[in-house]
Write a protein that holds these residues in place. Structure first.
Motif, PDB file in Angstrom:
ATOM      1  N   PHE A   1       1.286  18.058 -20.485  1.00 34.65           N
ATOM      2  CA  PHE A   1       1.951  17.951 -19.187  1.00 34.65           C
ATOM      3  C   PHE A   1       1.603  16.608 -18.549  1.00 34.65           C
ATOM      4  O   PHE A   1       0.475  16.122 -18.676  1.00 34.65           O
ATOM      5  N   PRO A   2       2.547  15.993 -17.840  1.00 34.26           N
ATOM      6  CA  PRO A   2       2.273  14.706 -17.194  1.00 34.26           C
ATOM      7  C   PRO A   2       1.272  14.846 -16.046  1.00 34.26           C
ATOM      8  O   PRO A   2       1.096  15.936 -15.482  1.00 34.26           O
ATOM      9  N   PRO A   3       0.612  13.744 -15.688  1.00 37.31           N
ATOM     10  CA  PRO A   3      -0.383  13.780 -14.598  1.00 37.31           C
ATOM     11  C   PRO A   3       0.161  14.331 -13.292  1.00 37.31           C
ATOM     12  O   PRO A   3      -0.562  14.994 -12.538  1.00 37.31           O
ATOM     13  N   GLN A   4       1.443  14.063 -12.993  1.00 38.52           N
ATOM     14  CA  GLN A   4       2.025  14.528 -11.734  1.00 38.52           C
ATOM     15  C   GLN A   4       1.965  16.049 -11.626  1.00 38.52           C
ATOM     16  O   GLN A   4       1.683  16.593 -10.545  1.00 38.52           O
ATOM     17  N   ILE A   5       2.248  16.742 -12.711  1.00 34.80           N
ATOM     18  CA  ILE A   5       2.240  18.205 -12.690  1.00 34.80           C
ATOM     19  C   ILE A   5       0.820  18.735 -12.604  1.00 34.80           C
ATOM     20  O   ILE A   5       0.531  19.678 -11.857  1.00 34.80           O
ATOM     21  N   ILE A   6      -0.095  18.142 -13.356  1.00 37.61           N
ATOM     22  CA  ILE A   6      -1.497  18.581 -13.334  1.00 37.61           C
ATOM     23  C   ILE A   6      -2.079  18.417 -11.933  1.00 37.61           C
ATOM     24  O   ILE A   6      -2.674  19.345 -11.379  1.00 37.61           O
ATOM     25  N   ALA A   7      -1.883  17.229 -11.351  1.00 40.17           N
ATOM     26  CA  ALA A   7      -2.432  16.969 -10.020  1.00 40.17           C
ATOM     27  C   ALA A   7      -1.787  17.874  -8.975  1.00 40.17           C
ATOM     28  O   ALA A   7      -2.465  18.355  -8.047  1.00 40.17           O
ATOM     29  N   HIS A   8      -0.489  18.127  -9.100  1.00 41.38           N
ATOM     30  CA  HIS A   8       0.205  18.972  -8.131  1.00 41.38           C
ATOM     31  C   HIS A   8      -0.308  20.414  -8.209  1.00 41.38           C
ATOM     32  O   HIS A   8      -0.510  21.067  -7.168  1.00 41.38           O
ATOM     33  N   ALA A   9      -0.546  20.906  -9.413  1.00 38.02           N
ATOM     34  CA  ALA A   9      -1.048  22.271  -9.577  1.00 38.02           C
ATOM     35  C   ALA A   9      -2.449  22.409  -8.987  1.00 38.02           C
ATOM     36  O   ALA A   9      -2.758  23.400  -8.294  1.00 38.02           O
ATOM     37  N   VAL A  10      -3.298  21.429  -9.225  1.00 40.93           N
ATOM     38  CA  VAL A  10      -4.656  21.455  -8.667  1.00 40.93           C
ATOM     39  C   VAL A  10      -4.598  21.384  -7.145  1.00 40.93           C
ATOM     40  O   VAL A  10      -5.324  22.096  -6.441  1.00 40.93           O
ATOM     41  N   TRP A  11      -3.725  20.549  -6.622  1.00 42.84           N
ATOM     42  CA  TRP A  11      -3.565  20.425  -5.165  1.00 42.84           C
ATOM     43  C   TRP A  11      -3.109  21.742  -4.550  1.00 42.84           C
ATOM     44  O   TRP A  11      -3.665  22.190  -3.543  1.00 42.84           O
ATOM     45  N   LEU A  12      -2.123  22.389  -5.149  1.00 45.92           N
ATOM     46  CA  LEU A  12      -1.650  23.665  -4.629  1.00 45.92           C
ATOM     47  C   LEU A  12      -2.765  24.703  -4.586  1.00 45.92           C
ATOM     48  O   LEU A  12      -2.926  25.434  -3.596  1.00 45.92           O
ATOM     49  N   TYR A  13      -3.531  24.781  -5.646  1.00 48.33           N
ATOM     50  CA  TYR A  13      -4.545  25.830  -5.757  1.00 48.33           C
ATOM     51  C   TYR A  13      -5.682  25.635  -4.764  1.00 48.33           C
ATOM     52  O   TYR A  13      -6.134  26.603  -4.134  1.00 48.33           O
ATOM     53  N   TYR A  14      -6.148  24.407  -4.611  1.00 47.79           N
ATOM     54  CA  TYR A  14      -7.299  24.169  -3.740  1.00 47.79           C
ATOM     55  C   TYR A  14      -6.921  23.901  -2.293  1.00 47.79           C
ATOM     56  O   TYR A  14      -7.751  24.060  -1.404  1.00 47.79           O
ATOM     57  N   ARG A  15      -5.691  23.518  -2.049  1.00 44.31           N
ATOM     58  CA  ARG A  15      -5.306  23.183  -0.682  1.00 44.31           C
ATOM     59  C   ARG A  15      -4.809  24.391   0.092  1.00 44.31           C
ATOM     60  O   ARG A  15      -4.963  24.470   1.313  1.00 44.31           O
ATOM     61  N   PHE A  16      -4.209  25.376  -0.591  1.00 41.63           N
ATOM     62  CA  PHE A  16      -3.596  26.509   0.084  1.00 41.63           C
ATOM     63  C   PHE A  16      -4.196  27.821  -0.411  1.00 41.63           C
ATOM     64  O   PHE A  16      -4.715  27.885  -1.529  1.00 41.63           O
ATOM     65  N   PRO A  17      -4.114  28.877   0.394  1.00 44.12           N
ATOM     66  CA  PRO A  17      -4.689  30.184  -0.017  1.00 44.12           C
ATOM     67  C   PRO A  17      -3.814  30.880  -1.044  1.00 44.12           C
ATOM     68  O   PRO A  17      -3.171  31.898  -0.776  1.00 44.12           O
ATOM     69  N   LEU A  18      -3.756  30.294  -2.243  1.00 40.15           N
ATOM     70  CA  LEU A  18      -2.913  30.807  -3.319  1.00 40.15           C
ATOM     71  C   LEU A  18      -3.769  31.214  -4.506  1.00 40.15           C
ATOM     72  O   LEU A  18      -4.739  30.531  -4.845  1.00 40.15           O
ATOM     73  N   SER A  19      -3.383  32.281  -5.142  1.00 44.05           N
ATOM     74  CA  SER A  19      -4.037  32.657  -6.387  1.00 44.05           C
ATOM     75  C   SER A  19      -3.475  31.809  -7.527  1.00 44.05           C
ATOM     76  O   SER A  19      -2.436  31.156  -7.389  1.00 44.05           O
TER      77      SER A  19
ATOM     78  N   ALA B   1     -13.563  19.192  -0.006  1.00 45.94           N
ATOM     79  CA  ALA B   1     -13.154  17.787  -0.106  1.00 45.94           C
ATOM     80  C   ALA B   1     -11.674  17.631   0.245  1.00 45.94           C
ATOM     81  O   ALA B   1     -11.280  16.686   0.945  1.00 45.94           O
ATOM     82  N   LEU B   2     -10.848  18.572  -0.222  1.00 48.55           N
ATOM     83  CA  LEU B   2      -9.418  18.508   0.108  1.00 48.55           C
ATOM     84  C   LEU B   2      -9.164  18.843   1.568  1.00 48.55           C
ATOM     85  O   LEU B   2      -8.296  18.238   2.213  1.00 48.55           O
ATOM     86  N   ARG B   3      -9.907  19.800   2.112  1.00 50.52           N
ATOM     87  CA  ARG B   3      -9.752  20.105   3.538  1.00 50.52           C
ATOM     88  C   ARG B   3     -10.164  18.910   4.383  1.00 50.52           C
ATOM     89  O   ARG B   3      -9.504  18.587   5.385  1.00 50.52           O
ATOM     90  N   ASN B   4     -11.226  18.250   4.015  1.00 46.91           N
ATOM     91  CA  ASN B   4     -11.653  17.063   4.759  1.00 46.91           C
ATOM     92  C   ASN B   4     -10.566  15.997   4.761  1.00 46.91           C
ATOM     93  O   ASN B   4     -10.372  15.284   5.751  1.00 46.91           O
ATOM     94  N   LEU B   5      -9.850  15.887   3.641  1.00 46.48           N
ATOM     95  CA  LEU B   5      -8.810  14.868   3.531  1.00 46.48           C
ATOM     96  C   LEU B   5      -7.558  15.242   4.320  1.00 46.48           C
ATOM     97  O   LEU B   5      -7.006  14.411   5.049  1.00 46.48           O
ATOM     98  N   PHE B   6      -7.108  16.487   4.204  1.00 46.34           N
ATOM     99  CA  PHE B   6      -5.800  16.857   4.738  1.00 46.34           C
ATOM    100  C   PHE B   6      -5.825  17.436   6.149  1.00 46.34           C
ATOM    101  O   PHE B   6      -4.818  17.366   6.857  1.00 46.34           O
ATOM    102  N   VAL B   7      -6.922  18.043   6.572  1.00 48.88           N
ATOM    103  CA  VAL B   7      -6.967  18.631   7.916  1.00 48.88           C
ATOM    104  C   VAL B   7      -7.383  17.554   8.909  1.00 48.88           C
ATOM    105  O   VAL B   7      -8.460  16.959   8.776  1.00 48.88           O
ATOM    106  N   PRO B   8      -6.559  17.256   9.907  1.00 50.25           N
ATOM    107  CA  PRO B   8      -6.877  16.179  10.843  1.00 50.25           C
ATOM    108  C   PRO B   8      -8.069  16.519  11.728  1.00 50.25           C
ATOM    109  O   PRO B   8      -8.338  17.699  11.992  1.00 50.25           O
TER     110      PRO B   8
END
Length: 233
Positions: free
Chosen positions: A13-31, A198-205
């Motif tokens: 899978f290309p980097p865009q998909i890998i990074a997007h999947a990791v972002w979704l999982y750690y950034r939002f309350p998703l299983s 780390a992701l919350r620190n980045l995205f939450v103002p």
């Protein structure tokens, strides 16, 4: 220190998909299964187990590369601990946040005593290089004992009502804990919170940026940094 570039070799899978999947999982309350379903809606067929492996492999590297807030001697540290049960045993997640709600550090320990509090303070000083102007905690006496050993000159206020900022910082993790139906081990909890925060620190103002425009600009800048860190164009 310049870190070596992130390598996505041997991944079909290309980097865009890998990074997007990791972002979704750690950034939002998703299983993991919900992330799998969201990717499927975009015609990306990948299993939840693969997404889990991506998070385990790339998540820590992403988190290390994200820009950290510059420490200041005028900072106020809010410290608190929360109990998390893993495989029937109690563990304590010790957390420190600053006056803006930025997570400074977290550490999973199996004790709630002076030794554990001292370990947190020692890690904080080593990581940030400067002591804060003030430290605020609840009524747990272990904080005062540890502070006298590690940074005796720092002002310490011990009052439950003053420490809402640290207590509120546990809420997002509690939501994730329910979605994930708990954690399998102390190590998996430590690894998860390091990436999650780390992701919350980045995205939450910060609390100072509450207008709609400021929040929008902050999130655009956060997304740009995320793409730069994950080497996604």
């Amino acid at each position: 220190m310049i870190m070596p570039a992130i390598s996505y070799k041997r991944h079909r899978f290309p980097p865009q998909i890998i990074a997007h999947a990791v972002w979704l999982y750690y950034r939002f309350p998703l299983s993991l299964r919900l992330v799998e379903e969201m990717l499927l809606e975009r015609a990306i067929v990948v299993s939840y187990e693969t997404i889990r492996r991506w998070g385990k492999k790339f998540g820590p590297d992403y988190a290390r590369r994200l820009r950290r807030k510059q420490p200041s001697r005028d900072d106020i540290w809010h410290l608190d601990e929360v109990v998390i049960t893993i495989a029937g045993r109690k563990h304590w997640l010790w957390r420190a946040v600053d006056q803006d709600g930025y997570v400074l550090d977290e550490i999973v320990q199996n004790r709630r005593n002076t030794k554990a509090a001292k370990r947190l303070l020692t890690r904080l000083l080593k990581k940030h290089g400067v002591a804060p102007k003030r430290m605020i905690t609840d009524k747990l006496r272990s904080y005062g004992a540890a502070k006298r050993q590690v940074m005796p000159d720092v002002e310490h206020r011990s009052h439950k009502g003053l420490n809402n900022r640290a207590e509120n910082s546990h809420v997002p993790l509690r939501k994730r804990e329910r979605v994930m139906q708990g954690f399998r081990s102390p190590g998996s909890l430590q690894r998860f919170v390091s990436i999650f925060s780390a992701l919350r620190n980045l995205f939450v103002p910060p609390r100072s940026k509450r207008s709609a425009l400021a929040t929008h600009i902050h999130r655009l800048q956060a997304m740009a940094e995320w793409k730069a860190v994950t080497v996604v164009s």
